[in-house]
Design a protein around this motif. Structure first.
Motif, PDB file in Angstrom:
ATOM      1  N   GLU A  33     -70.065  21.480  15.252  1.00  8.36           N
ATOM      2  CA  GLU A  33     -68.748  22.076  16.093  1.00  8.36           C
ATOM      3  C   GLU A  33     -67.833  20.911  15.872  1.00  8.36           C
ATOM      4  OE1 GLU A  33     -67.056  23.600  20.175  1.00  8.36           O
ATOM      5  OE2 GLU A  33     -69.058  22.721  20.237  1.00  8.36           O
ATOM      6  N   LEU A  34     -68.228  19.507  15.942  1.00 13.25           N
ATOM      7  CA  LEU A  34     -67.341  18.523  15.664  1.00 13.25           C
ATOM      8  C   LEU A  34     -66.725  18.351  14.315  1.00 13.25           C
ATOM      9  CD1 LEU A  34     -68.964  15.675  17.635  1.00 13.25           C
ATOM     10  CD2 LEU A  34     -66.947  16.803  18.460  1.00 13.25           C
ATOM     11  N   GLU A  35     -67.624  18.758  13.393  1.00 10.55           N
ATOM     12  CA  GLU A  35     -67.047  18.970  12.059  1.00 10.55           C
ATOM     13  C   GLU A  35     -66.083  20.346  11.994  1.00 10.55           C
ATOM     14  OE1 GLU A  35     -66.256  18.512   8.028  1.00 10.55           O
ATOM     15  OE2 GLU A  35     -67.082  16.957   9.530  1.00 10.55           O
ATOM     16  N   TRP A  36     -66.453  21.192  12.351  1.00  9.46           N
ATOM     17  CA  TRP A  36     -65.776  22.410  12.626  1.00  9.46           C
ATOM     18  C   TRP A  36     -64.500  22.353  12.930  1.00  9.46           C
ATOM     19  CZ3 TRP A  36     -65.234  26.847  10.259  1.00  9.46           C
ATOM     20  CH2 TRP A  36     -64.343  27.768  11.155  1.00  9.46           C
ATOM     21  N   ARG A  37     -64.296  21.524  14.162  1.00  7.89           N
ATOM     22  CA  ARG A  37     -62.961  21.154  14.737  1.00  7.89           C
ATOM     23  C   ARG A  37     -62.321  20.270  13.949  1.00  7.89           C
ATOM     24  NH1 ARG A  37     -62.978  25.667  17.253  1.00  7.89           N
ATOM     25  NH2 ARG A  37     -64.384  25.790  18.954  1.00  7.89           N
ATOM     26  N   ALA A  38     -62.856  19.403  13.258  1.00 10.96           N
ATOM     27  CA  ALA A  38     -62.342  18.405  12.199  1.00 10.96           C
ATOM     28  C   ALA A  38     -61.593  19.284  11.034  1.00 10.96           C
ATOM     29  CB  ALA A  38     -63.196  17.321  11.762  1.00 10.96           C
ATOM     30  N   GLN A  39     -62.431  20.129  10.755  1.00 13.02           N
ATOM     31  CA  GLN A  39     -61.773  21.120   9.672  1.00 13.02           C
ATOM     32  C   GLN A  39     -60.568  21.848  10.241  1.00 13.02           C
ATOM     33  OE1 GLN A  39     -62.580  20.845   6.509  1.00 13.02           O
ATOM     34  NE2 GLN A  39     -63.816  19.199   6.769  1.00 13.02           N
ATOM     35  N   GLU A  40     -60.572  22.287  11.558  1.00 10.24           N
ATOM     36  CA  GLU A  40     -59.483  22.802  11.884  1.00 10.24           C
ATOM     37  C   GLU A  40     -58.274  22.096  11.909  1.00 10.24           C
ATOM     38  OE1 GLU A  40     -60.672  26.712  14.939  1.00 10.24           O
ATOM     39  OE2 GLU A  40     -60.715  24.684  15.638  1.00 10.24           O
ATOM     40  N   ARG A  41     -58.594  20.913  12.461  1.00 12.19           N
ATOM     41  CA  ARG A  41     -57.236  20.073  12.430  1.00 12.19           C
ATOM     42  C   ARG A  41     -56.669  19.669  10.928  1.00 12.19           C
ATOM     43  NH1 ARG A  41     -60.880  17.803  16.254  1.00 12.19           N
ATOM     44  NH2 ARG A  41     -61.527  16.232  14.858  1.00 12.19           N
ATOM     45  N   ILE A  42     -57.594  19.502  10.179  1.00 17.16           N
ATOM     46  CA  ILE A  42     -57.066  19.244   8.719  1.00 17.16           C
ATOM     47  C   ILE A  42     -56.309  20.536   8.171  1.00 17.16           C
ATOM     48  CG2 ILE A  42     -57.965  19.084   6.297  1.00 17.16           C
ATOM     49  CD1 ILE A  42     -59.987  17.203   7.400  1.00 17.16           C
ATOM     50  N   ALA A  43     -56.833  21.748   8.569  1.00 16.37           N
ATOM     51  CA  ALA A  43     -55.943  22.926   8.010  1.00 16.37           C
ATOM     52  C   ALA A  43     -54.654  23.002   8.728  1.00 16.37           C
ATOM     53  CB  ALA A  43     -56.831  24.064   8.473  1.00 16.37           C
ATOM     54  N   ILE A  44     -54.836  22.555  10.150  1.00 13.22           N
ATOM     55  CA  ILE A  44     -53.272  22.718  10.790  1.00 13.22           C
ATOM     56  C   ILE A  44     -52.406  21.539  10.337  1.00 13.22           C
ATOM     57  CG2 ILE A  44     -52.395  21.960  13.051  1.00 13.22           C
ATOM     58  CD1 ILE A  44     -54.775  23.174  14.276  1.00 13.22           C
ATOM     59  N   ALA A  45     -52.917  20.468   9.842  1.00 11.35           N
ATOM     60  CA  ALA A  45     -52.043  19.531   9.241  1.00 11.35           C
ATOM     61  C   ALA A  45     -51.583  20.013   8.068  1.00 11.35           C
ATOM     62  CB  ALA A  45     -52.842  18.097   9.068  1.00 11.35           C
ATOM     63  N   GLU A  46     -52.320  20.492   7.133  1.00 13.82           N
ATOM     64  CA  GLU A  46     -52.070  20.948   5.730  1.00 13.82           C
ATOM     65  C   GLU A  46     -51.020  22.043   5.853  1.00 13.82           C
ATOM     66  OE1 GLU A  46     -55.584  21.897   3.664  1.00 13.82           O
ATOM     67  OE2 GLU A  46     -56.035  20.064   3.430  1.00 13.82           O
ATOM     68  N   LEU A  47     -51.183  23.056   6.673  1.00 16.28           N
ATOM     69  CA  LEU A  47     -50.117  23.980   6.895  1.00 16.28           C
ATOM     70  C   LEU A  47     -48.672  23.210   7.428  1.00 16.28           C
ATOM     71  CD1 LEU A  47     -52.357  26.578   8.740  1.00 16.28           C
ATOM     72  CD2 LEU A  47     -51.142  26.943   6.569  1.00 16.28           C
ATOM     73  N   VAL A  48     -48.573  22.692   8.308  1.00 11.76           N
ATOM     74  CA  VAL A  48     -47.606  21.688   8.757  1.00 11.76           C
ATOM     75  C   VAL A  48     -46.970  21.140   7.765  1.00 11.76           C
ATOM     76  CG1 VAL A  48     -46.493  19.963  10.434  1.00 11.76           C
ATOM     77  CG2 VAL A  48     -48.025  21.923  11.264  1.00 11.76           C
ATOM     78  N   ASP A  49     -47.690  20.279   7.028  1.00 11.28           N
ATOM     79  CA  ASP A  49     -47.280  19.473   5.659  1.00 11.28           C
ATOM     80  C   ASP A  49     -46.400  20.355   4.895  1.00 11.28           C
ATOM     81  OD1 ASP A  49     -47.849  17.078   6.817  1.00 11.28           O
ATOM     82  OD2 ASP A  49     -49.763  16.860   5.634  1.00 11.28           O
ATOM     83  N   GLN A  50     -47.047  21.578   4.444  1.00 12.10           N
ATOM     84  CA  GLN A  50     -46.708  22.369   3.356  1.00 12.10           C
ATOM     85  C   GLN A  50     -45.426  23.056   3.957  1.00 12.10           C
ATOM     86  OE1 GLN A  50     -49.699  25.511   2.907  1.00 12.10           O
ATOM     87  NE2 GLN A  50     -50.884  23.784   1.842  1.00 12.10           N
ATOM     88  N   ALA A  51     -45.337  23.376   5.233  1.00 12.27           N
ATOM     89  CA  ALA A  51     -43.979  23.964   5.767  1.00 12.27           C
ATOM     90  C   ALA A  51     -42.923  22.838   5.595  1.00 12.27           C
ATOM     91  CB  ALA A  51     -44.249  24.293   7.172  1.00 12.27           C
ATOM     92  N   HIS A  52     -43.261  21.571   6.117  1.00 14.53           N
ATOM     93  CA  HIS A  52     -42.214  20.590   5.922  1.00 14.53           C
ATOM     94  C   HIS A  52     -41.784  20.525   4.553  1.00 14.53           C
ATOM     95  CE1 HIS A  52     -41.200  16.473   5.734  1.00 14.53           C
ATOM     96  NE2 HIS A  52     -40.416  16.689   6.798  1.00 14.53           N
ATOM     97  N   HIS A  53     -42.687  20.396   3.699  1.00 11.48           N
ATOM     98  CA  HIS A  53     -42.209  20.256   2.049  1.00 11.48           C
ATOM     99  C   HIS A  53     -41.272  21.431   1.874  1.00 11.48           C
ATOM    100  CE1 HIS A  53     -42.503  19.064  -1.821  1.00 11.48           C
ATOM    101  NE2 HIS A  53     -42.831  20.326  -2.207  1.00 11.48           N
TER     102      HIS A  53
END
Length: 96
Positions: A33-53
């Motif tokens: 579950e901790l790994e799953w939640r970490a992957q969710e945080r990475i996905a969120i960060a990537e989406l926000v970074d792409q939007a910013h770019h």
């Protein structure tokens, strides 16, 4: 956790312990579950970074305003993940 309760004479609810069908996660399930939640945080960060770019490209004139639709979709997805995280089901997640 939803606890089963008993009512004492003072009308106070007392927990009867762990409810039927509910159990604490095993260390392996917790790690998954901790790994799953970490992957969710990475996905969120990537989406926000792409939007910013994309926003920077629109502001710089490299892209037209049509790119803002993509930005909106990425931010909406990131917001959805933040507000309503995917439920973690150990049996399903462990198989993938």
């Amino acid at each position: 956790m939803n606890c089963k309760t008993t009512v004492n004479p003072d009308d106070q609810h007392e927990c009867c312990g762990q409810c039927a069908g509910e159990r604490s996660p095993t260390p392996a399930e917790r790690a998954l579950e901790l790994e799953w939640r970490a992957q969710e945080r990475i996905a969120i960060a990537e989406l926000v970074d792409q939007a910013h770019h994309l926003i920077r490209e629109v502001l710089g004139g490299e892209r037209g305003s049509e790119a803002l639709e993509m930005v909106s979709g990425q931010l909406a997805r990131a917001s959805q993940l933040l507000n309503w995280p995917q439920p973690f089901v150990p049996a399903v997640r462990g198989e993938t």
